[in-house]
Enzyme design. Structure first.
Site, PDB file in Angstrom:
ATOM      1  N   HIS A 279      -3.964   6.768   2.662  1.00 27.97           N
ATOM      2  CA  HIS A 279      -4.307   5.468   2.087  1.00 27.97           C
ATOM      3  C   HIS A 279      -5.672   5.022   2.608  1.00 27.97           C
ATOM      4  CE1 HIS A 279      -4.378   1.389   0.929  1.00 27.97           C
ATOM      5  NE2 HIS A 279      -4.022   0.893   2.096  1.00 27.97           N
TER       6      HIS A 279
ATOM      7  N   CYS B 154       0.813  -1.221   0.000  1.00 27.84           N
ATOM      8  CA  CYS B 154       0.000   0.000   0.000  1.00 27.84           C
ATOM      9  C   CYS B 154       0.846   1.269   0.000  1.00 27.84           C
ATOM     10  CB  CYS B 154      -0.943  -0.008   1.187  1.00 27.84           C
ATOM     11  SG  CYS B 154      -1.915  -1.522   1.242  1.00 27.84           S
TER      12      CYS B 154
ATOM     13  N   ASN C 130     -10.180  -0.719  -0.493  1.00 22.38           N
ATOM     14  CA  ASN C 130      -8.730  -0.624  -0.360  1.00 22.38           C
ATOM     15  C   ASN C 130      -8.076  -1.078  -1.666  1.00 22.38           C
ATOM     16  OD1 ASN C 130      -6.031  -0.927   0.212  1.00 22.38           O
ATOM     17  ND2 ASN C 130      -6.335  -2.015   2.150  1.00 22.38           N
TER      18      ASN C 130
HETATM   19  C1  LIG Z   1      -9.935  -6.188   8.994  1.00 16.94           C
HETATM   20  C2  LIG Z   1     -10.672  -5.260   9.948  1.00 16.94           C
HETATM   21  C3  LIG Z   1     -11.687  -4.438   9.187  1.00 16.94           C
HETATM   22  C4  LIG Z   1     -11.412  -6.082  10.981  1.00 16.94           C
HETATM   23  O1  LIG Z   1     -12.086  -5.242  11.888  1.00 16.94           O
HETATM   24  P1  LIG Z   1     -12.002  -5.526  13.443  1.00 16.94           P
HETATM   25  O2  LIG Z   1     -12.842  -4.526  14.079  1.00 16.94           O
HETATM   26  O3  LIG Z   1     -10.539  -5.573  13.803  1.00 16.94           O
HETATM   27  O4  LIG Z   1     -12.678  -6.921  13.528  1.00 16.94           O
HETATM   28  P2  LIG Z   1     -12.109  -8.271  14.166  1.00 16.94           P
HETATM   29  O5  LIG Z   1     -11.043  -8.838  13.280  1.00 16.94           O
HETATM   30  O6  LIG Z   1     -11.782  -8.022  15.598  1.00 16.94           O
HETATM   31  O7  LIG Z   1     -13.378  -9.175  14.072  1.00 16.94           O
HETATM   32  C5  LIG Z   1     -14.522  -8.936  14.872  1.00 16.94           C
HETATM   33  C6  LIG Z   1     -15.543  -9.981  14.592  1.00 16.94           C
HETATM   34  O8  LIG Z   1     -16.078  -9.770  13.286  1.00 16.94           O
HETATM   35  C7  LIG Z   1     -15.973 -10.969  12.525  1.00 16.94           C
HETATM   36  N1  LIG Z   1     -15.758 -10.615  11.134  1.00 16.94           N
HETATM   37  C8  LIG Z   1     -14.585 -10.476  10.472  1.00 16.94           C
HETATM   38  N2  LIG Z   1     -14.829 -10.141   9.204  1.00 16.94           N
HETATM   39  C9  LIG Z   1     -16.160 -10.061   9.066  1.00 16.94           C
HETATM   40  C10 LIG Z   1     -17.020  -9.744   7.997  1.00 16.94           C
HETATM   41  N3  LIG Z   1     -16.524  -9.429   6.791  1.00 16.94           N
HETATM   42  N4  LIG Z   1     -18.327  -9.719   8.206  1.00 16.94           N
HETATM   43  C11 LIG Z   1     -18.857 -10.016   9.402  1.00 16.94           C
HETATM   44  N5  LIG Z   1     -18.087 -10.328  10.461  1.00 16.94           N
HETATM   45  C12 LIG Z   1     -16.776 -10.339  10.293  1.00 16.94           C
HETATM   46  C13 LIG Z   1     -14.816 -11.707  13.123  1.00 16.94           C
HETATM   47  O9  LIG Z   1     -14.897 -13.094  12.844  1.00 16.94           O
HETATM   48  C14 LIG Z   1     -14.983 -11.407  14.582  1.00 16.94           C
HETATM   49  O10 LIG Z   1     -15.978 -12.249  15.089  1.00 16.94           O
HETATM   50  P3  LIG Z   1     -15.867 -12.839  16.587  1.00 16.94           P
HETATM   51  O11 LIG Z   1     -15.896 -11.630  17.469  1.00 16.94           O
HETATM   52  O12 LIG Z   1     -17.071 -13.701  16.683  1.00 16.94           O
HETATM   53  O13 LIG Z   1     -14.564 -13.578  16.638  1.00 16.94           O
HETATM   54  C15 LIG Z   1      -9.675  -4.311  10.661  1.00 16.94           C
HETATM   55  O14 LIG Z   1      -8.899  -5.042  11.575  1.00 16.94           O
HETATM   56  C16 LIG Z   1      -8.757  -3.611   9.703  1.00 16.94           C
HETATM   57  O15 LIG Z   1      -9.176  -2.791   8.900  1.00 16.94           O
HETATM   58  N6  LIG Z   1      -7.466  -3.866   9.832  1.00 16.94           N
HETATM   59  C17 LIG Z   1      -6.480  -3.234   8.952  1.00 16.94           C
HETATM   60  C18 LIG Z   1      -6.616  -3.820   7.600  1.00 16.94           C
HETATM   61  C19 LIG Z   1      -5.710  -3.190   6.639  1.00 16.94           C
HETATM   62  O16 LIG Z   1      -5.505  -2.019   6.667  1.00 16.94           O
HETATM   63  N7  LIG Z   1      -5.203  -4.021   5.751  1.00 16.94           N
HETATM   64  C20 LIG Z   1      -4.486  -3.666   4.631  1.00 16.94           C
HETATM   65  C21 LIG Z   1      -3.330  -2.864   4.929  1.00 16.94           C
HETATM   66  S1  LIG Z   1      -3.190  -1.909   3.589  1.00 16.94           S
END
Ligand SMILES: CC(C)(COP(=O)(O)OP(=O)(O)OC[C@H]1O[C@@H](n2cnc3c(N)ncnc32)[C@H](O)[C@@H]1OP(=O)(O)O)[C@@H](O)C(=O)NCCC(=O)NCCS
Length: 343
Positions: free
Chosen positions: A270, A118, A300
């Site tokens: 980003h 990214c 993204n």
């Molecule tokens: C990926 C991201 C959106 C997840 O959000 P989060 O708030 O951290 O969510 P979590 O991973 O803690 O998951 C929370 C719950 O939602 C669930 N979940 C994950 N993806 C899901 C989806 N697409 N739909 C519904 N539920 C989802 C998980 O299984 C988890 O369930 P649980 O509590 O029963 O275990 C977030 O961590 C993020 O944006 N991270 C950075 C990603 C990034 O920038 N990546 C690229 C770099 S360029």
């Protein structure tokens, strides 16, 4: 003290290319166990673009580059360097940049890829700035392009809701070509790249990677069965790292330019997650109305994210000549960076 008393390179033109196919959160609800409400609340994304079969990374990069060259008033033959930031290249080798060179009809200028995920566009911008500053190059094309939909496990709800395809590009040239006596006034107001800051921390590499296909795990039936050719991510590790490092890199770029956030007209961050951007700009104490955002429509797009958003904002007349833009990005590596550019 600013390291750059005045800019040495400037952005002469920008362009972008987004595929026509729109995949909404509603579409994803039919593919995996997710909901529009979850995706919107946790990420800010409502829809993303998906490249059709037959379109490849260098096609999108070339379309974005043509638009940037057109805005810059620069012919492809004038380019003396092509840098493509991508982690989703046409193929393992050669570089996607050489296909862009051929499709544009550019000459035999050095053409190479940057693998900084990214942060790829900001790495490219920084490299272009250095080459122009030393007088070695005069017209450098920097592209950020990703076709992540081909590297996503569309049954994995933790990643497939996040990413989209697209390309963005910028053509850079010496700052003084249009600066001192031109429309942008006095030297201290001269358009150009005012500072860049790029960093990496390999200790977090396992938090976001595509493991298969390289020398560590060459492609076999087993690597396909184990889904090693898809993006694997520990979202929360990346989230925490992004908030911390995007803040510090932005501060660093401001310090290097001898500026404070009060000098910034726009933040072009980003577009990975709206919550990450909100937390970074809150810590930077930047007013919400200065935040550029298109994550709801494109998701993204990794290295393409910043140049797409910048180009859309310029063409919409939102970002104007003379405006100062803070850019920052973090992704796999982890690699991250920031830049301050007066348009
Ligand atoms: C990926 C991201 C959106 C997840 O959000 P989060 O708030 O951290 O969510 P979590 O991973 O803690 O998951 C929370 C719950 O939602 C669930 N979940 C994950 N993806 C899901 C989806 N697409 N739909 C519904 N539920 C989802 C998980 O299984 C988890 O369930 P649980 O509590 O029963 O275990 C977030 O961590 C993020 O944006 N991270 C950075 C990603 C990034 O920038 N990546 C690229 C770099 S360029």
């Amino acid at each position: 003290m600013p390291i750059h008393a005045s800019p040495r390179s400037r952005i002469l033109g920008t362009g972008h290319s987004l595929p026509a196919i729109v995949r909404t959160n509603g579409d994803l609800e039919k593919m995996v166990d997710t909901s529009d409400a979850w995706i919107t609340e946790r990420t800010g994304i409502r829809e993303r673009r998906i490249a059709p079969e037959g379109t490849i990374t260098s096609d999108m990069a070339t379309a974005a580059a043509k638009a940037a060259l057109d805005m810059a008033g620069v012919a492809a033959a004038e380019l003396d360097m092509i840098i493509v930031g991508t982690v989703t290249p046409d193929m393992q080798m050669p570089a996607t940049a050489v296909f862009v060179q051929q499709k544009l009809g550019a000459g035999t200028c050095p053409s190479f890829d940057i693998s900084a995920a990214c942060a790829g566009f900001l790495y490219g911008l920084s490299i272009a700035d250095q080459f122009i500053a030393t007088g070695q190059r005069k017209r450098v094309l920097v592209v950020g392009v990703e076709l992540l939909s081909r590297f996503i496990d569309w049954t994995d709800r933790t990643t497939c809701v996040l990413f989209g395809d697209g390309a963005g590009a910028a053509v850079l040239g010496p700052a003084d070509a249009h600066g001192e006596d031109g429309a942008h006034g006095a030297p201290e107001k001269r358009s150009g790249v005012l500072s860049t800051s790029i960093l990496a921390d390999g200790s977090l590499a396992p938090s976001l990677w595509i493991r298969g296909g390289g020398s560590a795990s060459p492609a076999t039936h087993a690597t396909v069965d184990q889904k090693l050719h898809y993006v694997q991510m520990k979202g929360q590790d990346i989230f925490k790292s992004a908030v911390r490092n995007l803040y510090s890199a932005s501060r660093d770029a401001l310090d290097r330019a001898g500026m404070t956030t009060a000098d910034i007209d726009w933040v072009c961050a980003h577009q990975a997650n709206k919550r990450i951007i909100d937390q970074v700009v809150t810590r930077l104490e930047v007013a919400p109305e200065k935040i550029l955002m298109n994550i709801d429509r494109v998701g993204n797009t990794s290295s393409a994210s910043i140049p797409i958003l910048l180009d859309q904002s310029l063409r919409a007349g939102k970002v104007r000549p003379g405006d100062t833009v803070l850019m920052c990005a973090l992704g796999a590596g982890i690699s991250w960076g920031s830049a301050i550019v007066r348009m």
